[in-house]
Design an enzyme around this catalytic site. Structure first.
Site, PDB file in Angstrom:
ATOM      1  N   HIS A 160       6.108  -7.878  -0.111  1.00 19.72           N
ATOM      2  CA  HIS A 160       6.768  -7.610   1.393  1.00 19.72           C
ATOM      3  C   HIS A 160       7.998  -8.139   1.723  1.00 19.72           C
ATOM      4  O   HIS A 160       8.072  -9.286   1.727  1.00 19.72           O
ATOM      5  CB  HIS A 160       5.505  -8.268   2.286  1.00 19.72           C
ATOM      6  CG  HIS A 160       4.151  -7.310   2.330  1.00 19.72           C
ATOM      7  ND1 HIS A 160       4.006  -6.567   3.093  1.00 19.72           N
ATOM      8  CD2 HIS A 160       3.209  -7.699   1.709  1.00 19.72           C
ATOM      9  CE1 HIS A 160       2.858  -6.007   2.965  1.00 19.72           C
ATOM     10  NE2 HIS A 160       2.202  -6.764   2.067  1.00 19.72           N
ATOM     11  N   ASP A 168       8.334 -13.038  29.289  1.00 22.13           N
ATOM     12  CA  ASP A 168       7.940 -11.517  28.902  1.00 22.13           C
ATOM     13  C   ASP A 168       7.982 -10.561  30.218  1.00 22.13           C
ATOM     14  O   ASP A 168       8.513  -9.569  30.641  1.00 22.13           O
ATOM     15  CB  ASP A 168       6.732 -11.337  28.208  1.00 22.13           C
ATOM     16  CG  ASP A 168       6.570 -12.317  27.014  1.00 22.13           C
ATOM     17  OD1 ASP A 168       7.814 -12.545  26.427  1.00 22.13           O
ATOM     18  OD2 ASP A 168       5.608 -12.520  26.629  1.00 22.13           O
ATOM     19  N   TYR A 227       0.786  -1.324   0.020  1.00 25.03           N
ATOM     20  CA  TYR A 227      -0.111   0.061   0.022  1.00 25.03           C
ATOM     21  C   TYR A 227       1.003   1.305  -0.064  1.00 25.03           C
ATOM     22  O   TYR A 227       0.429   2.191  -0.619  1.00 25.03           O
ATOM     23  CB  TYR A 227      -0.751  -0.110   1.114  1.00 25.03           C
ATOM     24  CG  TYR A 227      -1.992   1.114   1.193  1.00 25.03           C
ATOM     25  CD1 TYR A 227      -3.146   1.265   0.533  1.00 25.03           C
ATOM     26  CD2 TYR A 227      -1.583   2.258   1.895  1.00 25.03           C
ATOM     27  CE1 TYR A 227      -3.972   2.188   0.645  1.00 25.03           C
ATOM     28  CE2 TYR A 227      -2.174   3.627   1.812  1.00 25.03           C
ATOM     29  CZ  TYR A 227      -3.494   3.293   1.283  1.00 25.03           C
ATOM     30  OH  TYR A 227      -4.611   4.499   1.174  1.00 25.03           O
TER      31      TYR A 227
END
Length: 517
Positions: A172, A230, A83
Site C-alpha cells: 500500500h 468541520d 487487491y
C-alpha cells in the site's frame, strides 16, 4: 479541463488515502465503487489515469469484484494496489493464489529492476520498507508484465507493463508506513500519466461553491453547527455560496467544552454576521441519554435528537429544503462503507446515515470526501482565523462519548469539562498544542480510594488522551515527559472536586480508536 484521476474502489478502509495523496500532488481525483461504473461513465469522466484500490475480498472467490472490462481498453495508464494488483493480473490473463505466507504490517521488498514508478525514489539492489496487508498473492504474471520488486511473502511485490503503462504493487503506497509511497504515486500521476499538478484547495473551494449552488438552487438551508472545525468550515462555505438562504443552528447539548458556546456565537454572529439560531437543549439531551451506557446507542440517540431539533428550527423559520452537516470521510468510513461496499463498520457517527423519511429535506455535505487536514486548508482558503481552524478535533456528540459506562449527568459533565480545560491549558502553556493532533480527558466509570487533607476520598479516575496523526485514520500516542504529566495530574486533582486519580492512555490507532467510544 483539469487532469482527473479515477480511483476505482474495491472496499479498502484506506482507499481515501489514495485520493488524499494524489490531491497533495496537485491532481484532482475521485473515488467511485467498482459496481457503479459503466462504459458511459468512463467515457464521460475521461480519466487521465486509473488507480485500482485494495479491498477485503479474494480474487479466488466466485463472483469476486472486478474492474469494468472497458478500463483496460481505454489506453490510459493504470496502477493496481493490493487487491487492485490481483484483479488486474487475473483479468489480464495471470493467476492469483492463496498464500501460506501472509503479510500484515511493515514489510521489506527487494528492488530487482528499474521502472517508471521507482525513478528518483528506489534504486535497483536496495531493500525498502512498505506496508503490506494481504493473504492472497499473484502466482502467475499476466502477459507483457515483468517483475520489478519482490518480498518474502510476495514474489511479485511490484510488476510493470511498460508498453501499456500498467503498473501494480502488492503493498500500500498510500499509507504513512510506506515512507516513499507518496512519491511513488506522484511518479505514476505526473511521470507516467503526465498530469500537470495544477489542482489546488482554492480550485476545490470554487468547485464546491458552484456545486452547492447547483444542488440548492433557491432553496433554504439550515446548517447544524457543532462548534468544531468541520461544521464551521461548512457554514462559511455555504454562506459564501448562498448567502441569506443559510441559517445556522447551534445546538448546545450540555456536552460542550469549557466556553465553547460563547466562542461559537461570537465568531458567527459578530465576525461573519451569519444568521445563527442558538438552541440550549441540554435538558433534552440529559433526559434522553442519562441512563444509556451503550456507545452505539448514545451516538444514535444524539443523532436522532439533533435531527429533531433541526426539524423544529426549520419549521420555525418557515421551512427549509436542505440540512447541511460537517461530515468528513473518516466519519463515513468508520460508520459505513463509503461506497456501500464491503468495508467493515467500526462505529457509528451521529451525523452519518441520512435523514428520517418524515423530513422533507435533503442533505448537503460538501466535506464528505475530505480529511481533517484538508478541511483546515479549505478553512484557511475561506478566511477562517488560524486560532479556530487549528483547533483540535471535537466530536459532534461531545463529552457524551468521553464519559463511558456511567450516567450522563450535568455533574459528571462539569467534572470532566473542568479537567479537560486544565489539560488543554497546560498543553498550550507548554507550547505543545500544534504538535498534537487531538488531546482530551475521559471520565472513567471507576472510583478509587485516595487521601486528601488526611481524609479518605472515593472519587473518579480521569484518563488523559493525546495523539499524533496526519489524517485521523491512524494515530500514535503523544510522548509527554513525566514532568508534564505530573504537573497536569497535580492540577486536576487539586482543582477538580470529584477526581482523585489520573492515568495516561498510551494506545495507538489501530488497535484503538482515537475517542474511547
Amino acid at each position: 479541463m483539469t487532469d482527473r484521476i479515477l480511483i476505482i474502489d474495491f472496499g479498502s478502509q484506506v482507499t481515501q488515502l489514495i485520493a488524499r495523496r494524489v490531491r497533495e500532488s496537485g491532481v484532482y481525483s475521485e473515488i467511485h465503487p467498482f459496481n457503479a461504473i459503466d462504459d458511459a461513465f468512463l467515457d464521460a469522466y475521461a480519466p487521465k489515469a486509473i488507480i485500482l484500490s485494495g479491498g477485503p475480498a479474494s480474487v479466488t472467490w466466485e463472483d469476486s469484484p472486478a474492474a469494468p472490462t472497458k478500463v483496460f481498453d481505454m489506453g490510459v495508464p493504470i496502477l493496481g494496489i493490493c487487491y487492485g494488483q490481483q484483479t488486474m493480473m487475473e483479468q489480464l490473463g495471470g493467476k492469483v493464489e492463496t498464500s501460506d505466507h501472509q503479510e500484515f504490517g511493515r514489510a521489506h521488498i527487494d528492488i530487482t529492476e528499474d521502472c517508471a514508478l521507482f525513478h528518483g525514489v528506489w534504486d535497483v539492489g536496495t531493500k525498502e520498507q512498505v506496508w503490506m496487508s494481504h493473504g492472497d498473492r499473484v502466482g502467475k504474471l499476466a502477459p507483457g508484465f515483468r517483475v520489478v520488486a519482490t518480498s518474502e511473502g510476495a514474489p511479485y511485490a511490484a510488476v510493470a507493463n511498460d508498453e501499456k503503462n500498467y503498473y501494480a504493487v502488492q503493498f500500500h503506497p498510500e499509507v504513512y508506513h510506506t515512507p516513499h509511497g507518496a512519491q511513488l504515486l506522484k511518479n505514476f500521476t505526473h511521470g507516467v500519466a503526465g498530469c500537470s499538478g495544477d489542482w489546488t484547495m482554492s480550485a476545490f473551494k470554487d468547485q464546491k461553491i458552484e456545486a452547492v449552488r447547483q444542488q440548492v438552487g433557491d432553496g433554504k438551508v439550515i446548517c447544524g453547527l457543532s462548534g468544531g472545525v468541520d461544521s464551521s468550515v461548512v457554514a462559511v462555505l455555504l454562506h459564501e455560496a448562498i448567502g441569506e438562504q443559510l441559517t445556522c443552528v447551534f445546538v448546545d447539548t450540555g456536552f460542550m467544552r469549557m466556553g465553547e458556546a460563547e466562542q461559537v456565537v461570537s465568531l458567527f454572529k459578530d465576525h461573519y454576521n451569519i444568521e445563527l439560531v442558538h438552541v440550549n437543549a441540554s435538558d433534552r439531551f440529559f433526559e434522553a441519554l442519562g441512563d444509556e451506557f451503550d456507545p452505539e446507542k448514545k451516538r444514535k440517540t444524539i443523532g436522532g435528537l439533533f435531527i429533531d431539533i433541526f426539524e423544529e428550527e426549520a419549521n420555525r423559520i418557515g421551512g427549509a429544503d436542505y440540512l447541511a452537516q460537517g461530515t468528513l470521510y473518516p466519519d463515513v468510513i468508520e460508520s459505513v462503507s463509503f461506497t456501500g461496499g464491503p468495508s467493515v463498520t467500526i462505529k457509528s457517527h451521529h451525523n452519518v446515515g441520512g435523514l428520517p423519511e418524515r423530513m422533507n429535506m435533503q442533505l448537503v455535505e460538501p466535506l464528505r470526501e475530505l480529511f481533517k487536514d484538508e478541511v483546515r486548508g479549505l478553512g484557511r482558503e475561506l478566511g477562517l482565523p488560524d486560532s479556530f481552524v487549528d483547533r483540535h478535533p471535537f466530536p459532534g456528540p461531545g463529552l457524551a462519548i468521553r464519559i463511558p459506562g456511567q450516567p450522563l449527568t450535568p455533574e459528571n459533565c462539569d467534572i470532566l469539562r473542568k479537567a479537560d480545560a486544565i489539560y488543554l491549558e497546560e498543553i498550550r502553556n507548554s507550547g505543545l498544542y500544534d504538535a498534537i493532533w487531538q488531546a482530551f480527558a475521559v471520565l472513567l466509570p471507576v472510583r478509587t480510594v485516595g487521601v486528601m487533607g488526611d481524609a479518605r476520598t472515593y472519587d473518579f479516575v480521569c484518563a488523559l488522551r493525546a495523539v499524533t496523526s496526519t489524517d485521523g485514520m491512524t494515530a500514535d500516542y503523544y510522548h509527554f515527559d513525566h514532568e508534564f504529566l505530573g504537573r497536569v495530574t497535580s492540577r486536576i486533582i487539586n482543582e477538580v472536586r470529584g477526581i482523585n486519580r489520573v492515568v495516561y492512555d498510551c494506545t495507538s490507532k489501530p488497535p484503538g480508536t482515537i475517542e474511547w467510544e
